[in-house]
Write a protein that holds these residues in place. Sequence first.
Motif, PDB file in Angstrom:
ATOM      1  N   ALA A 146       6.863  17.487  14.153  1.00  0.00           N
ATOM      2  CA  ALA A 146       6.780  16.101  13.693  1.00  0.00           C
ATOM      3  C   ALA A 146       7.934  15.734  12.760  1.00  0.00           C
ATOM      4  N   GLN A 147       8.647  16.739  12.250  1.00  0.00           N
ATOM      5  CA  GLN A 147       9.737  16.476  11.310  1.00  0.00           C
ATOM      6  C   GLN A 147      11.090  16.398  12.016  1.00  0.00           C
ATOM      7  N   VAL A 148      11.119  16.654  13.323  1.00  0.00           N
ATOM      8  CA  VAL A 148      12.379  16.794  14.053  1.00  0.00           C
ATOM      9  C   VAL A 148      12.700  15.519  14.828  1.00  0.00           C
ATOM     10  N   ASP A 149      13.940  15.042  14.721  1.00  0.00           N
ATOM     11  CA  ASP A 149      14.367  13.824  15.400  1.00  0.00           C
ATOM     12  C   ASP A 149      14.781  14.079  16.849  1.00  0.00           C
ATOM     13  N   LEU A 150      15.362  15.246  17.106  1.00  0.00           N
ATOM     14  CA  LEU A 150      15.746  15.629  18.474  1.00  0.00           C
ATOM     15  C   LEU A 150      15.450  17.108  18.629  1.00  0.00           C
ATOM     16  N   CYS A 151      14.504  17.421  19.517  1.00  0.00           N
ATOM     17  CA  CYS A 151      14.100  18.816  19.715  1.00  0.00           C
ATOM     18  C   CYS A 151      14.390  19.227  21.156  1.00  0.00           C
ATOM     19  N   VAL A 152      15.088  20.347  21.314  1.00  0.00           N
ATOM     20  CA  VAL A 152      15.528  20.821  22.620  1.00  0.00           C
ATOM     21  C   VAL A 152      14.940  22.210  22.875  1.00  0.00           C
ATOM     22  N   GLY A 153      14.287  22.381  24.016  1.00  0.00           N
ATOM     23  CA  GLY A 153      13.762  23.681  24.394  1.00  0.00           C
ATOM     24  C   GLY A 153      14.692  24.390  25.363  1.00  0.00           C
ATOM     25  N   VAL A 154      14.868  25.688  25.178  1.00  0.00           N
ATOM     26  CA  VAL A 154      15.690  26.509  26.070  1.00  0.00           C
ATOM     27  C   VAL A 154      14.767  27.563  26.665  1.00  0.00           C
ATOM     28  N   HIS A 203      11.807  17.200  23.193  1.00  0.00           N
ATOM     29  CA  HIS A 203      12.292  15.977  23.823  1.00  0.00           C
ATOM     30  C   HIS A 203      13.027  16.265  25.140  1.00  0.00           C
ATOM     31  N   VAL A 204      13.740  17.404  25.172  1.00  0.00           N
ATOM     32  CA  VAL A 204      14.473  17.807  26.375  1.00  0.00           C
ATOM     33  C   VAL A 204      14.307  19.313  26.537  1.00  0.00           C
ATOM     34  N   ASN A 205      14.054  19.765  27.763  1.00  0.00           N
ATOM     35  CA  ASN A 205      14.008  21.202  28.062  1.00  0.00           C
ATOM     36  C   ASN A 205      15.098  21.560  29.067  1.00  0.00           C
ATOM     37  N   PHE A 206      15.754  22.696  28.825  1.00  0.00           N
ATOM     38  CA  PHE A 206      16.714  23.264  29.771  1.00  0.00           C
ATOM     39  C   PHE A 206      16.144  24.581  30.280  1.00  0.00           C
ATOM     40  N   GLN A 207      15.952  24.665  31.588  1.00  0.00           N
ATOM     41  CA  GLN A 207      15.424  25.893  32.180  1.00  0.00           C
ATOM     42  C   GLN A 207      16.384  26.390  33.250  1.00  0.00           C
ATOM     43  N   ARG A 208      16.990  27.560  32.987  1.00  0.00           N
ATOM     44  CA  ARG A 208      17.933  28.123  33.962  1.00  0.00           C
ATOM     45  C   ARG A 208      17.169  28.967  34.975  1.00  0.00           C
ATOM     46  N   VAL A 209      17.442  28.711  36.259  1.00  0.00           N
ATOM     47  CA  VAL A 209      16.739  29.377  37.359  1.00  0.00           C
ATOM     48  C   VAL A 209      17.763  30.086  38.234  1.00  0.00           C
ATOM     49  N   PRO A 210      17.748  31.427  38.295  1.00  0.00           N
ATOM     50  CA  PRO A 210      18.707  32.139  39.156  1.00  0.00           C
ATOM     51  C   PRO A 210      18.457  31.848  40.625  1.00  0.00           C
ATOM     52  N   ILE A 211      19.525  31.868  41.410  1.00  0.00           N
ATOM     53  CA  ILE A 211      19.388  31.752  42.868  1.00  0.00           C
ATOM     54  C   ILE A 211      19.798  33.061  43.524  1.00  0.00           C
ATOM     55  N   VAL A 212      19.654  34.158  42.747  1.00  0.00           N
ATOM     56  CA  VAL A 212      19.807  35.514  43.263  1.00  0.00           C
ATOM     57  C   VAL A 212      18.525  36.273  42.925  1.00  0.00           C
ATOM     58  N   ASP A 213      18.357  37.429  43.495  1.00  0.00           N
ATOM     59  CA  ASP A 213      17.126  38.194  43.323  1.00  0.00           C
ATOM     60  C   ASP A 213      17.026  38.766  41.910  1.00  0.00           C
ATOM     61  N   THR A 214      15.961  38.385  41.184  1.00  0.00           N
ATOM     62  CA  THR A 214      15.680  38.972  39.865  1.00  0.00           C
ATOM     63  C   THR A 214      14.263  39.554  39.865  1.00  0.00           C
ATOM     64  N   SER A 215      13.817  40.020  41.012  1.00  0.00           N
ATOM     65  CA  SER A 215      12.438  40.477  41.161  1.00  0.00           C
ATOM     66  C   SER A 215      12.067  41.566  40.164  1.00  0.00           C
ATOM     67  N   ASN A 216      12.967  42.513  39.951  1.00  0.00           N
ATOM     68  CA  ASN A 216      12.715  43.576  38.977  1.00  0.00           C
ATOM     69  C   ASN A 216      13.766  43.491  37.879  1.00  0.00           C
ATOM     70  N   PRO A 217      13.463  42.784  36.797  1.00  0.00           N
ATOM     71  CA  PRO A 217      14.460  42.591  35.749  1.00  0.00           C
ATOM     72  C   PRO A 217      14.836  43.876  35.029  1.00  0.00           C
ATOM     73  N   PHE A 218      14.018  44.909  35.163  1.00  0.00           N
ATOM     74  CA  PHE A 218      14.253  46.134  34.410  1.00  0.00           C
ATOM     75  C   PHE A 218      15.263  47.064  35.071  1.00  0.00           C
ATOM     76  N   ILE A 219      15.718  46.686  36.270  1.00  0.00           N
ATOM     77  CA  ILE A 219      16.771  47.487  36.905  1.00  0.00           C
ATOM     78  C   ILE A 219      18.029  46.655  37.156  1.00  0.00           C
ATOM     79  N   ALA A 220      18.025  45.414  36.688  1.00  0.00           N
ATOM     80  CA  ALA A 220      19.193  44.543  36.898  1.00  0.00           C
ATOM     81  C   ALA A 220      20.407  45.101  36.156  1.00  0.00           C
ATOM     82  N   ARG A 221      21.517  45.215  36.866  1.00  0.00           N
ATOM     83  CA  ARG A 221      22.719  45.784  36.247  1.00  0.00           C
ATOM     84  C   ARG A 221      23.544  44.752  35.499  1.00  0.00           C
TER      85      ARG A 221
END
Length: 290
Positions: A146-154, A203-221
């Motif tokens: 309530a105290q923020v004039d412009l709030c952006v979510g990442v 007020h605004v959200n930015f959501q980055r969505v990969p267009i490559v396979d990230t099925s198992n994030p724990f083995i991503a190089r």
Amino acid sequence: MSVKHPIIAITGSSGAGTSTVMQSFQHIFRREKLNAQIVEGDSFHRYDRLSMRAEMKAQEEQGNLNFSHFGPEANLLEELQDLFVSYGRSGSGKVRKYLHDAGEAEPWGQAPGTFTPWQEIAGDTDLMFYEGLHGAWAGDGIDISAQVDLCVGVVPIINLEWIQKLHRDQKMRGYSQEAVTDTILRRMPDYVSHLCPQFSRTHVNFQRVPIVDTSNPFIARDIPSADESMVVIRFANPKGIDFQYLLNILHGSMLTRPNTLVVPGGKMGLAMQMIFTPMVLRLMDQKRRA
């Protein structure tokens, strides 16, 4: 919220990419010759590094296996709200820094993982800029949003967020994969209860969505590059947003809902400049009129 002393907040979890958004705003501040008071969310943690480890151990002994920086108990959220209220009223308040590593700690003559002393904000700032975990937090009689004039979510999709955190904490901070995985699992209840709800207040959200396979994030190089991603930009109130202009400038973009713009990942920085520059200038114009 304040017309005379506006506050901008970037909120997102550890490893979400809030620092990248912060850089875009810093370009705007530098170009428009604005003096912004920077507030790091880490500086409002309740415990320094050693004290946090001790508190986590104590919580585990009491049966709480999910104590984390994401939850309110590990942070000074009332003090953060008080800072925003004080700044909104008079442009004043007290801030400090959390010293993450030896490079940050050396000028202060302190150990990494500690806080600098509280200091009064200089009286000549144009606005306040917060970047951290709780820029839109609300609960228990506290409403920071309530105290923020412009709030952006990442908010990258969860697998990408994990990949970014795994790479950052292993390569830059020297943690093992097992240690980072334990942190992710420990924080999950607080992520669901205290971080996710904030993105409905931004007020605004930015959501980055990969267009490559990230099925198992724990083995991503490696982390998917900007060109291997799309960015979903959601406006809570699309009134006043010139979508046609943005579609013309940001080639390859499209509208998927009346309040949602999707742009190629490589144009995320440009999109931020095009979207936030008018918003910042509007806040400054209102400030001057007041």
